[in-house]
Design an enzyme around this catalytic site. Sequence first.
Site, short mmCIF file in Angstrom:
data_model
loop_
_atom_site.label_atom_id
_atom_site.label_comp_id
_atom_site.label_asym_id
_atom_site.label_seq_id
_atom_site.Cartn_x
_atom_site.Cartn_y
_atom_site.Cartn_z
N LYS A 154 -17.77 -6.60 7.41
CA LYS A 154 -16.78 -7.34 7.91
C LYS A 154 -16.23 -6.83 9.20
O LYS A 154 -16.26 -5.58 9.66
CB LYS A 154 -15.44 -6.78 6.87
CG LYS A 154 -15.40 -7.87 5.61
CD LYS A 154 -14.10 -7.12 4.83
CE LYS A 154 -13.90 -7.46 3.37
NZ LYS A 154 -12.83 -7.11 3.08
N SER A 161 -2.98 -7.60 3.20
CA SER A 161 -3.15 -7.55 4.36
C SER A 161 -3.58 -8.61 5.08
O SER A 161 -3.48 -9.26 6.25
CB SER A 161 -4.11 -6.39 4.56
OG SER A 161 -3.78 -5.57 4.20
N HIS A 209 0.81 -1.22 0.10
CA HIS A 209 -0.25 0.01 0.15
C HIS A 209 0.93 1.32 -0.10
O HIS A 209 0.69 2.14 -0.73
CB HIS A 209 -0.87 0.19 1.45
CG HIS A 209 -1.96 -1.24 1.37
ND1 HIS A 209 -2.09 -1.89 2.63
CD2 HIS A 209 -2.64 -1.38 0.55
CE1 HIS A 209 -3.17 -2.67 2.30
NE2 HIS A 209 -3.39 -2.55 1.01
#
Length: 167
Positions: A41, A128, A17
Site C-alpha cells: 500500500k 483513517s 485508535h
Amino acid sequence: MKRAVYPGSFDPVTFGHIDIIRRSALLVDELIVGVLVNHTKIPLFSARERVKMLQDVTKDIPNVRIESFTGLSVDFVRKCNAQFIVRGLRAITDFEFELQMAQTNKVLGEGVDTIFLTTDLAYAYLSSTTVKEVAYYGGDISHFVPPAVAVRIREKIAAAEEDENRT
Ligand code: PNS
C-alpha cells in the site's frame, strides 16, 4: 508480565485508535502499538511519521510504546515477547475479517490470543480512510483526529497538491 501488541496501519491515527490504546493499556502491563510498514500500500504518511504522531498523542500513557514493523503481526508479537493482540471492532462489518485474522494469528502464533475491544460509540463510524478523504476535499477533520495530527494531514495534502501543480 502481561504484554499486548496493537497492530495497524494508523495512517493516520484517529480518536478511535487513541480510545482503543487508552482502554487496552489498562488491561496489560505493557502495550506496544505496532505500525505496519506495508509494502503493498502507498500510505499518506511514512512509518516514521506515523510512529512520531502516535508517540505524540500517547505521551501521557506511561505503559505504551510505539514501534514500526514489517512482515507478519504474529512475528512482531513474538519479537516483543507479547501474549496478546489487541484489535478494535467498530461494527458487525469488521467482525468477519477480524475473526478470520484472529484465528489465523492464533494458529500462526501458537496460541497468541486476540483481545477485541468494541470501539466507543462516539467513534464507531470513524476510519483513517474517511478522515483522509474529508481532508482532501477541504472538510473539517477536527472531530476525528487530534489538532496536531490534523495539521500534519493538511500539510501533507498541501505538499501533494503543490507537487501535482508543478507537473
Ligand atoms: O489498521 P489496519 O490496516 O486495519 O491493520 C491491519 C493489520 C496491520 C493488523 C493486518 O493487515 C496485519 O496484521 N498485517 C500484517 C501481515 C499479517 O500478519 N497478515 C496476516 C493476518 S491474517
